[in-house]
Write an enzyme that holds these catalytic residues in place. Sequence first.
Site, mmCIF file in Angstrom:
data_model
loop_
_atom_site.group_PDB
_atom_site.id
_atom_site.type_symbol
_atom_site.label_atom_id
_atom_site.label_comp_id
_atom_site.label_asym_id
_atom_site.label_seq_id
_atom_site.Cartn_x
_atom_site.Cartn_y
_atom_site.Cartn_z
ATOM 1 N N ASN A 72 46.893 56.128 34.440
ATOM 2 C CA ASN A 72 47.286 55.125 33.502
ATOM 3 C C ASN A 72 46.273 54.230 32.927
ATOM 4 O O ASN A 72 46.307 53.855 31.708
ATOM 5 C CB ASN A 72 48.060 54.332 34.540
ATOM 6 C CG ASN A 72 49.647 54.920 35.137
ATOM 7 O OD1 ASN A 72 49.846 55.757 34.048
ATOM 8 N ND2 ASN A 72 50.054 54.614 36.081
ATOM 9 N N LYS A 102 45.493 42.539 49.554
ATOM 10 C CA LYS A 102 45.743 44.071 49.194
ATOM 11 C C LYS A 102 46.755 44.334 50.397
ATOM 12 O O LYS A 102 46.759 43.955 51.680
ATOM 13 C CB LYS A 102 44.553 44.591 49.200
ATOM 14 C CG LYS A 102 44.432 46.074 48.152
ATOM 15 C CD LYS A 102 44.269 45.303 46.732
ATOM 16 C CE LYS A 102 44.261 46.402 45.953
ATOM 17 N NZ LYS A 102 43.986 45.917 44.465
#
Length: 419
Positions: free
Chosen positions: A224, A109
């Site tokens: 989204n 990440k």
Amino acid sequence: MRQNAATPNAWETALAQFDQVAKLMSLSVDISQVLRNFDRALTVSVPIRMDDGSLKVFTGFRVQHNAARGPYKGGIRYHPELTFDDLKALAMEMTWKCSLAGVPFGGAKGGIVCNPKTLSKGELERLTRRYTYAIMPIIGIEKDIPAPDVNTNEQIMAWMMDTYSINNGYCTPGIVTGKPINVGGSLGRTDATGLGIAHTIANATRYKKMNPKNLKVVIQGYGNVGSAVGKFLSEMGCRIVAVSSSKGGIYNPKGLDHHALLKHYQESGSFDRFPRAEGITNESLLELPCDVLVPAAMSNQITKENADRIRAKLIVEGANGPTTIEADRRLNERKIPVIPDILANAGGVIVSYFEWVQDVQCYFWCEHEVNEKLKNILDRTYEAVHAFAQEKKLSMRTAAMSIAIKRIADAISVRGLYP
């Protein structure tokens, strides 16, 4: 995000979850030591020239947790309250998620501490390109493949791909996933996470013998991912009764029309004054009576403070880490099933893997083929987790993590320790 006294530390939570499962599995001390740590972490300064001519230095990170089963994979997020501990926890979770889905990647990440909403397009591009250049030594098609995350999108990925390609000397579309279609992106990638959550809900309700027709669904975070969930669930015949954004939400027990919701949000930037709906807070939305609750916003939304007030029959985690350890324990005591994030929202990384495969092969699939392959993996994974949970009398989260961790432990064991 930045921690305060009331917010659990993300890394401490991730370690506590791992330790619980490792103890249950009787995982060896050696393997536990490896998996409690991350392979590599890079902190970079990201200086850019602002539109007004001033120079500003941002801080960026890339954390790589474990690559026993393949190259690192994980998103890039831009957020003003991003912390190193957030990224360590998210990288670890990506390791479990990839392993559980059978995707041959490890977890990573990254991100930049910034508020992208205050940056111009030019500033955002310069920030992205400088950050990409800074982390280039540790990323690559066979090393670490970034993707979009919070506040990043396919345009950000296109800039990352272009920067890497220019410095690499040739076009390298496989360096990131979540790109625009015309530069090597995959059909089906945009809605993959939301579609995966919808498939997970279909699987969960089938095992619970709940008819999907007219199921009352509450979705926290209609961005989204959440809006894609709403779209697919509406097509399945579910009734979306409440949704929210960061500014608050709306509720109508008779149902909300998905297309009208999107149109209203795109025009006004919020759900305020949506017709025939009651305004509610994000906190009260979680406590509404419903069949399925989908927390698809941020982490730590369901806590020990509100766990006893949750009235959903089923919780499906659309966001990463929306349920704290204490809340998870209480929901389990109350017999409210929680489908964990590493299972529920794995659609994004699965189709990211498909995109990477297509880029490497220079051979692309139609959207139907992408969606069919996604459904097959998610159905197979859900069945395996459900069967293991039933056999061992475990929660779905513990079962999912147990399967994922065992696969990684087996890979570490068979590879051995170098030197």
